[in-house]
Design an enzyme around this catalytic site. Structure first.
Site, PDB file in Angstrom:
ATOM      1  N   THR A 152      -2.470 112.685  -4.643  1.00  0.00           N
ATOM      2  CA  THR A 152      -1.684 112.868  -3.421  1.00  0.00           C
ATOM      3  C   THR A 152      -0.761 111.698  -3.116  1.00  0.00           C
ATOM      4  O   THR A 152      -0.013 111.743  -2.134  1.00  0.00           O
ATOM      5  CB  THR A 152      -2.601 113.078  -2.206  1.00  0.00           C
ATOM      6  OG1 THR A 152      -3.439 111.921  -2.037  1.00  0.00           O
ATOM      7  CG2 THR A 152      -3.489 114.308  -2.399  1.00  0.00           C
TER       8      THR A 152
ATOM      9  N   SER B 192      -0.250 120.664 -14.383  1.00  0.00           N
ATOM     10  CA  SER B 192      -0.483 120.155 -15.737  1.00  0.00           C
ATOM     11  C   SER B 192       0.088 121.015 -16.850  1.00  0.00           C
ATOM     12  O   SER B 192       0.038 120.614 -18.018  1.00  0.00           O
ATOM     13  CB  SER B 192      -1.985 119.962 -15.963  1.00  0.00           C
ATOM     14  OG  SER B 192      -2.438 118.827 -15.275  1.00  0.00           O
TER      15      SER B 192
ATOM     16  N   GLY C  67      -2.584 124.540 -14.641  1.00  0.00           N
ATOM     17  CA  GLY C  67      -1.988 123.486 -13.846  1.00  0.00           C
ATOM     18  C   GLY C  67      -2.427 123.588 -12.406  1.00  0.00           C
ATOM     19  O   GLY C  67      -2.413 124.670 -11.819  1.00  0.00           O
TER      20      GLY C  67
END
Length: 347
Positions: free
Chosen positions: A142, A77, A300
């Site tokens: 995923t 992120s 992140g």
């Protein structure tokens, strides 16, 4: 992943370890180095590394094997800070306005289950106050998806409380689509032209669907120990596909907060947390440390990688640390490491 919303209490044992004065017979050791090994013993990471950028130079440290200073890794992120910067640059160029609705740029896309792009602004996307559901809650982060597929998954759910802070990867997937609609180029192309090339971030890239990491790189492990080094970045897209290095992340945040990428007005907008009730600006979030210092940055998390960059408000001091697994098992360790780096040492 959602940013750290509140600064957790730093255990006394960690504070003493991090801040204890060095023995007089040895040179002083940067205090964050003392916390780094705990990311392995208490955080569960196979290996960890940090790179601190200060006015006097840089300092690198690592713990564990299989990780190196020059390694490429997935930044998750942290991608959002790059995307937000591009959007604000486009606002500066009057090619869009933060008060524009999503509908104006992506007509008819955001409709369904009570979601309505006609009442949703770009500012709401940037600050995570749109109420949009996070599509990764369904996919677990995923499943490789196109941006439109990701948005459609989110739109099967009713919105959370619009106007309230609710971290959602869907917001930044939509911003990626807005950048493409406004410029005619992908968000990756625009970020490369506007940020990566001007700053000389030669080890930073948007890999698209490329599953391999550039060399050099180590291995990446999920929390159960599974090797997830090969990964399709389309699991995250504009919300988290970036690949980079410690050096490039330190350089990027130093440049951003130092005013190299945005004029002062837009940099203030980026750090303005009022819309998100003090929790988030636009691609940046603040953390107030126990010593009173506030640092700015992002974290992140993507399968096999957890990364955190934090910087002083002027960008003169920056710290990036990473581990080669999906998450830390002890959430106290991140604020402990930040406090050890940015708070003054006591004797």
């Amino acid at each position: 992943m959602p940013p750290l919303r509140t600064l957790l209490a730093v255990p006394v044992s960690l504070a003493l370890l991090a801040l204890a004065p060095a023995a007089s017979s040895a040179p002083a050791t940067p205090p964050a180095d003392a916390v780094l090994p705990l990311l392995l013993t208490s955080g569960g990471a196979p290996a960890a590394a940090l790179l601190a950028r200060e006015e006097t130079g840089t300092h690198y440290a690592q713990a564990g094997q299989g990780i190196a200073r020059a390694d490429h890794f997935r930044a998750g992120s942290i991608t959002k800070t790059f995307i937000a910067t591009v959007v604000l640059q486009l606002a500066e160029e009057h090619r869009l306005s933060l008060s524009d609705t999503v509908e104006q740029h992506l007509p008819g896309l955001v409709r369904g289950a009570g979601n309505d792009g006609r009442t949703m602004t770009l500012r709401a996307l940037l600050t995570h106050t749109s109420g949009l559901n996070d599509y990764t809650a369904d996919t677990g982060g995923t499943v490789p998806l196109s941006p439109l597929q990701a948005v459609r998954i989110a739109l099967t759910h009713p919105p959370a409380d619009p106007g309230r802070y609710h971290y959602s990867n869907t917001n930044y997937v939509l911003l990626g689509l807005v950048i493409e609609q406004v410029t005619g180029d992908s968000y990756a192309t625009e970020a490369e032209r506007r940020i990566i090339a001007p700053l000389g971030l030669t080890d930073t890239s948007f890999p698209g669907s490329r599953t391999t990491l550039p060399s050099p790189h180590g291995r990446a492990y999920d929390t159960d120990g599974t090797d997830v080094t090969a990964l399709d970045p389309q699991v995250a897209g504009a919300a988290g596909e970036l690949v980079t290095t410690l050096t490039d992340l330190d350089r990027f945040y130093a440049a951003l907060l130092g005013g190299e990428l945005l004029p002062p007005h837009w940099l203030r907008e980026m750090r303005d947390t009022r819309t998100a009730h003090g929790l988030y600006g636009m691609g940046l979030f603040p953390v107030k440390l126990p010593c009173g210092t506030t640092v700015w940055g992002h974290n992140g998390r993507i399968a096999g990688s957890y990364v955190r960059t934090a910087a002083t408000v002027d960008g003169r001091r920056v710290l990036t640390f990473r581990v080669n697994t999906t998450a830390l098992t002890d959430p106290d360790l991140e604020p402990a490491l930040l406090a050890a780096e940015f708070c003054p040492r006591t004797s």
